[in-house]
Design an enzyme around this catalytic site. Structure first.
Site, PDB file in Angstrom:
ATOM      1  CG  HIS A  17      -0.357   0.215   2.519  1.00 42.38           C
ATOM      2  ND1 HIS A  17      -1.067   0.703   3.586  1.00 42.38           N
ATOM      3  CD2 HIS A  17       0.889   0.000   2.991  1.00 42.38           C
ATOM      4  CE1 HIS A  17      -0.279   0.773   4.656  1.00 42.38           C
ATOM      5  NE2 HIS A  17       0.903   0.349   4.317  1.00 42.38           N
ATOM      6  CB  CYS A  36       3.677   4.875   5.092  1.00 46.83           C
ATOM      7  SG  CYS A  36       4.122   3.780   6.443  1.00 46.83           S
ATOM      8  CG  HIS A  42       5.334   0.589   2.394  1.00 43.86           C
ATOM      9  ND1 HIS A  42       4.485   1.651   2.112  1.00 43.86           N
ATOM     10  CD2 HIS A  42       5.004   0.173   3.633  1.00 43.86           C
ATOM     11  CE1 HIS A  42       3.705   1.868   3.158  1.00 43.86           C
ATOM     12  NE2 HIS A  42       3.984   0.982   4.098  1.00 43.86           N
ATOM     13  CG  HIS A  44       2.854  -3.372   6.171  1.00 45.07           C
ATOM     14  ND1 HIS A  44       3.786  -2.987   7.110  1.00 45.07           N
ATOM     15  CD2 HIS A  44       2.423  -2.229   5.582  1.00 45.07           C
ATOM     16  CE1 HIS A  44       3.902  -1.673   7.094  1.00 45.07           C
ATOM     17  NE2 HIS A  44       3.083  -1.183   6.173  1.00 45.07           N
ATOM     18  CG  ASP A  82      -2.519 -13.475   0.642  1.00 45.74           C
ATOM     19  OD1 ASP A  82      -1.594 -12.807   1.161  1.00 45.74           O
ATOM     20  OD2 ASP A  82      -2.412 -14.697   0.401  1.00 45.74           O
ATOM     21  CG  HIS A  83       0.585 -12.617  -2.241  1.00 47.45           C
ATOM     22  ND1 HIS A  83       0.164 -13.474  -1.246  1.00 47.45           N
ATOM     23  CD2 HIS A  83       1.937 -12.671  -2.245  1.00 47.45           C
ATOM     24  CE1 HIS A  83       1.213 -14.044  -0.694  1.00 47.45           C
ATOM     25  NE2 HIS A  83       2.304 -13.564  -1.258  1.00 47.45           N
ATOM     26  CD  GLU A 127       0.715  -0.688   8.821  1.00 50.80           C
ATOM     27  OE1 GLU A 127      -0.083  -0.405   7.925  1.00 50.80           O
ATOM     28  OE2 GLU A 127       1.258   0.164   9.562  1.00 50.80           O
TER      29      GLU A 127
END
Length: 139
Positions: A17, A36, A42, A44, A82-83, A127
């Site tokens: 994100h 961020c 980037h 998480h 996810d991903h 996070e």
């Protein structure tokens, strides 16, 4: 009526994100969001804990079938997040900055319609190992 009980399901997803407010200057975004706000995003490794609270059924002993809860989280959350790049790939964040706070609220709103009304729901989203949010905060 039995004893009020909390049941937890822990899941994991990876997502990228960028925290950014379009109406702000590049300097203001960089000042508030720091790393961020990197223009190329980037990622998480999120840890998600879904908490349900209520009174177990007196016959089955279940508050909720854990298999059903697992399948619900898989279908309603992980398949979407996810991903993925939350900013680009997930329509829920088209007009919402994908902060941990907002991600937790979106997850709550995705799951709430599928959990019986007499069962309370809370989302805890890590996070990082040290940074996490809970929504709603009052449960």
């Amino acid at each position: 009526m039995g004893h009020k009980t909390a049941v937890f399901r822990k899941e994991h997803f990876n997502a990228a994100h960028r925290l950014h407010v379009e109406d702000w200057s590049a300097e203001k975004n960089a000042e508030l969001f720091g790393k961020c706000n990197l223009p190329h995003y980037h990622g998480h490794n999120y840890e998600l804990v879904v908490k349900v609270v209520g009174y177990p059924d007196p016959v089955s002993g279940y508050l909720i079938d854990m298999k059903v809860l697992s399948e619900l989280v898989q279908r309603e959350v992980l398949e979407h997040f996810d991903h993925k790049n939350l900013n680009l790939d997930v329509p829920f964040f088209k007009n919402i900055n994908p902060t941990a706070e907002n991600i937790a609220v979106v997850i709550f709103n995705l799951l709430r319609p599928h959990i019986p009304g007499e069962i309370d729901l809370q989302i805890r989203l890590y996070e990082t190992e040290r940074n996490f949010v809970e929504y709603p905060a009052n449960i």
